[in-house]
Design an enzyme around this catalytic site. Structure first.
Site, PDB file in Angstrom:
ATOM      1  N   GLU A 198      23.148  24.261  32.002  1.00  0.00           N
ATOM      2  CA  GLU A 198      23.791  25.542  31.651  1.00  0.00           C
ATOM      3  C   GLU A 198      24.077  26.409  32.878  1.00  0.00           C
ATOM      4  O   GLU A 198      23.298  26.424  33.828  1.00  0.00           O
ATOM      5  CB  GLU A 198      22.851  26.289  30.694  1.00  0.00           C
ATOM      6  CG  GLU A 198      23.246  27.723  30.401  1.00  0.00           C
ATOM      7  CD  GLU A 198      22.363  28.353  29.321  1.00  0.00           C
ATOM      8  OE1 GLU A 198      21.908  27.620  28.418  1.00  0.00           O
ATOM      9  OE2 GLU A 198      22.120  29.564  29.397  1.00  0.00           O
TER      10      GLU A 198
ATOM     11  N   LYS B 279      42.264  50.584  27.995  1.00  0.00           N
ATOM     12  CA  LYS B 279      43.338  49.770  28.572  1.00  0.00           C
ATOM     13  C   LYS B 279      42.963  48.292  28.609  1.00  0.00           C
ATOM     14  O   LYS B 279      41.783  47.953  28.592  1.00  0.00           O
ATOM     15  CB  LYS B 279      43.630  50.251  29.997  1.00  0.00           C
ATOM     16  CG  LYS B 279      44.330  51.589  30.051  1.00  0.00           C
ATOM     17  CD  LYS B 279      44.687  51.916  31.483  1.00  0.00           C
ATOM     18  CE  LYS B 279      45.517  53.186  31.536  1.00  0.00           C
ATOM     19  NZ  LYS B 279      45.831  53.550  32.915  1.00  0.00           N
TER      20      LYS B 279
ATOM     21  N   LYS C  37      14.620  27.793  33.316  1.00  0.00           N
ATOM     22  CA  LYS C  37      15.495  28.218  34.401  1.00  0.00           C
ATOM     23  C   LYS C  37      15.334  27.304  35.616  1.00  0.00           C
ATOM     24  O   LYS C  37      14.215  26.857  35.921  1.00  0.00           O
ATOM     25  CB  LYS C  37      15.169  29.659  34.816  1.00  0.00           C
ATOM     26  CG  LYS C  37      15.230  30.650  33.664  1.00  0.00           C
ATOM     27  CD  LYS C  37      16.573  30.647  32.977  1.00  0.00           C
ATOM     28  CE  LYS C  37      16.613  31.632  31.828  1.00  0.00           C
ATOM     29  NZ  LYS C  37      17.837  31.520  31.026  1.00  0.00           N
TER      30      LYS C  37
ATOM     31  N   ASP D 172      18.913  25.913  32.800  1.00  0.00           N
ATOM     32  CA  ASP D 172      19.870  27.009  32.997  1.00  0.00           C
ATOM     33  C   ASP D 172      19.817  27.421  34.465  1.00  0.00           C
ATOM     34  O   ASP D 172      18.813  27.970  34.928  1.00  0.00           O
ATOM     35  CB  ASP D 172      19.447  28.174  32.091  1.00  0.00           C
ATOM     36  CG  ASP D 172      20.348  29.387  32.231  1.00  0.00           C
ATOM     37  OD1 ASP D 172      21.254  29.366  33.095  1.00  0.00           O
ATOM     38  OD2 ASP D 172      20.143  30.356  31.476  1.00  0.00           O
ATOM     39  N   ALA D 173      20.894  27.135  35.207  1.00  0.00           N
ATOM     40  CA  ALA D 173      20.920  27.442  36.641  1.00  0.00           C
ATOM     41  C   ALA D 173      21.288  28.891  36.916  1.00  0.00           C
ATOM     42  O   ALA D 173      21.383  29.290  38.085  1.00  0.00           O
ATOM     43  CB  ALA D 173      21.884  26.508  37.363  1.00  0.00           C
TER      44      ALA D 173
ATOM     45  N   HIS E   3      24.126  32.855  22.875  1.00  0.00           N
ATOM     46  CA  HIS E   3      23.071  33.411  23.730  1.00  0.00           C
ATOM     47  C   HIS E   3      22.488  34.658  23.063  1.00  0.00           C
ATOM     48  O   HIS E   3      23.177  35.337  22.303  1.00  0.00           O
ATOM     49  CB  HIS E   3      23.713  33.778  25.074  1.00  0.00           C
ATOM     50  CG  HIS E   3      22.881  34.631  25.966  1.00  0.00           C
ATOM     51  ND1 HIS E   3      22.969  36.009  25.972  1.00  0.00           N
ATOM     52  CD2 HIS E   3      21.950  34.307  26.894  1.00  0.00           C
ATOM     53  CE1 HIS E   3      22.132  36.484  26.875  1.00  0.00           C
ATOM     54  NE2 HIS E   3      21.498  35.478  27.448  1.00  0.00           N
TER      55      HIS E   3
ATOM     56  N   GLU F  14      19.848  30.303  20.168  1.00  0.00           N
ATOM     57  CA  GLU F  14      18.668  30.510  21.004  1.00  0.00           C
ATOM     58  C   GLU F  14      17.698  31.454  20.298  1.00  0.00           C
ATOM     59  O   GLU F  14      18.127  32.345  19.560  1.00  0.00           O
ATOM     60  CB  GLU F  14      19.133  31.138  22.324  1.00  0.00           C
ATOM     61  CG  GLU F  14      18.019  31.458  23.303  1.00  0.00           C
ATOM     62  CD  GLU F  14      18.564  32.033  24.618  1.00  0.00           C
ATOM     63  OE1 GLU F  14      19.667  32.624  24.608  1.00  0.00           O
ATOM     64  OE2 GLU F  14      17.877  31.893  25.625  1.00  0.00           O
TER      65      GLU F  14
HETATM   66 MG    MG Z   1      22.065  31.177  30.683  1.00  0.00          MG
END
Ligand code: MG
Length: 419
Positions: A269, A129, A214, A243-244, A352, A371
């Site tokens: 990011e 669906k 990160k 990247d947060a 990614h 990446e």
């Molecule tokens: Mg990320």
């Protein structure tokens, strides 16, 4: 008539949130092809180069898809996995999507020369669906990766060449190398900043000129120390992305945007919750540097919402959609084609994932880059054994398929599915 031709295409399009790519009707069945067996297993996968460090119990699924096609005296087998960052999808694969593939009496493409992954994607979505994308898209994407691997192997081509030919795109000769960056920089439980600095130096010495680390899980002051340590290990300014991991709410994102603005980062990011478009749009008003988003949005319907409400800027921002997590390549192509039609350049797409499949996809589609995870998520992520980028650009394996056979440990894992 093959089962997929009886499938209601309109309902499948509604389920995935867009229009699925049509396969030309085959005039005469040159040769039938089907999937004879599908093997699947869940396995632990680590965010760290040192797998003894805690990784939150993260898992992924690996699959082996045994076709009834014989090449060079052996059955062609496609291998795939669930990319990284989402957990294993064994239940959905075993109960819903593998049986639908196994039930197909013919998955050959219009030429009869290889499998048709688009046809397979429609078969997997039959009866699903609209909406409720959840992680069924990851389960489908896992099998889709193995389907592309098998299809390219049947054609005797590396995936990027097979995919470019399938989509009517030209590949430069000799093939252009692909811009890449190293993903990593997760928090260490002890000696975090010193170990992070060592990791960045190792990546730089391994040929990576651009790196992503990160932030967001520590107080901002500590994250600024991480950023400074990482930037000092890189050879040039503007080569570090952060990247947060979707950590910030409205107030924290404002504080972070203000603190990060003077640092000359490559990009900022996953600022906030993937569906918190108000906070993302507010950040884009306050933060002039590039913002990256889309990693945790898995359907065309969600991509449209991001474009409509996220405040992203076509001249600088980055789109991270993962081709495995977005219902596989057929779903990713829908997102790419829609956003390109809405004015986004292909150079904005940096998928990614950090593994060979996304590198083939980015090369064949002419995307900005991809990446690579050279240290973490081993042995599935990263380039082929012994391969390193040169000047921040990677070369793909010329082996037929994705080329997991060029990664000894990954290949041994996939082969163990068949024992
Ligand atoms: Mg990320």
């Amino acid at each position: 008539m093959a089962a997929w031709r009886r499938a209601d295409s309109a309902s499948i399009d509604r389920a995935i949130g867009g229009k699925s790519r049509r396969t030309p009707t085959r005039e005469a069945s040159v040769s039938r092809m089907r999937i004879a067996d599908i093997r699947e297993r869940s396995l632990a996968i680590s965010r760290h180069g040192d797998p003894s460090l805690p990784s939150g119990g993260l898992t992924t699924s690996i699959v082996a898809l045994v076709t009834d096609v014989v090449r060079s005296g052996a059955r062609v087998i496609g291998y795939g996995f669930a990319s990284i960052g989402r957990y294993a999808q064994g239940g959905l694969i075993r109960e819903r999507f593998a049986p639908r593939l196994l039930a197909m009496s013919d998955l050959a493409d219009a030429s009869g020369n290889s499998l048709d992954p688009f046809c397979a994607a429609r078969a997997m979505l039959a009866g699903e669906k609209p909406g409720g994308h959840g992680e069924r898209c990851v389960a489908i994407g896992t099998l889709d990766m193995a389907l592309w691997d098998a299809a390219a192997k049947i054609a005797g081509l590396p995936l990027y060449r097979f995919l470019a030919a399938r989509l009517g795109r030209k590949v430069a000769e000799p093939p252009a190398t692909l811009p890449v960056y190293a993903g990593g920089g997760y928090y260490y439980p002890r000696d975090d900043v010193a170990r992070l600095a060592d990791e960045i130096a190792r990546l730089r010495d391994g040929g990576y000129t651009r790196v992503k680390i990160k932030i967001g899980s520590a107080p901002l002051k500590e994250d600024l120390r991480r950023i400074e340590a990482a930037q000092r290990r890189l050879d040039a300014p503007g080569c570090l992305a952060v990247d947060a991991m979707n950590a910030y709410g409205p107030e924290a994102s404002r504080a972070a945007a203000e603190a990060l603005a003077p640092l000359g980062l490559w990009w900022f990011e996953d600022v906030c919750d993937p569906l918190d478009f108000a906070t993302l749009a507010d950040t884009a008003l306050r933060y002039e540097g590039p913002i990256a988003a889309g990693e945790a949005l898995f359907s065309l319907a969600e991509a449209k919402l991001l474009d409509r409400h996220g405040g992203l800027r076509r001249d600088r921002d980055i789109l991270l959609f993962d081709p495995v997590h977005c219902y596989g390549l057929p779903g990713y192509l829908q997102i790419l084609e829609y956003l390109e039609g809405a004015g986004w350049p292909r150079r904005a797409f940096w998928p990614h994932g950090g593994h060979l499949f996304t590198l083939h996809v980015a090369t064949a589609l002419g995307l900005g880059g991809a990446e690579v995870n050279p240290l973490c998520f081993q042995p599935l992520a990263g380039l082929g054994d012994g391969e390193t980028p040169r000047n921040g650009r990677a070369t793909l394996p010329e082996a037929p398929g994705i080329g997991f056979e060029t990664k000894a440990e990954a290949f041994a894992l996939f082969r163990s599915l068949l024992e």
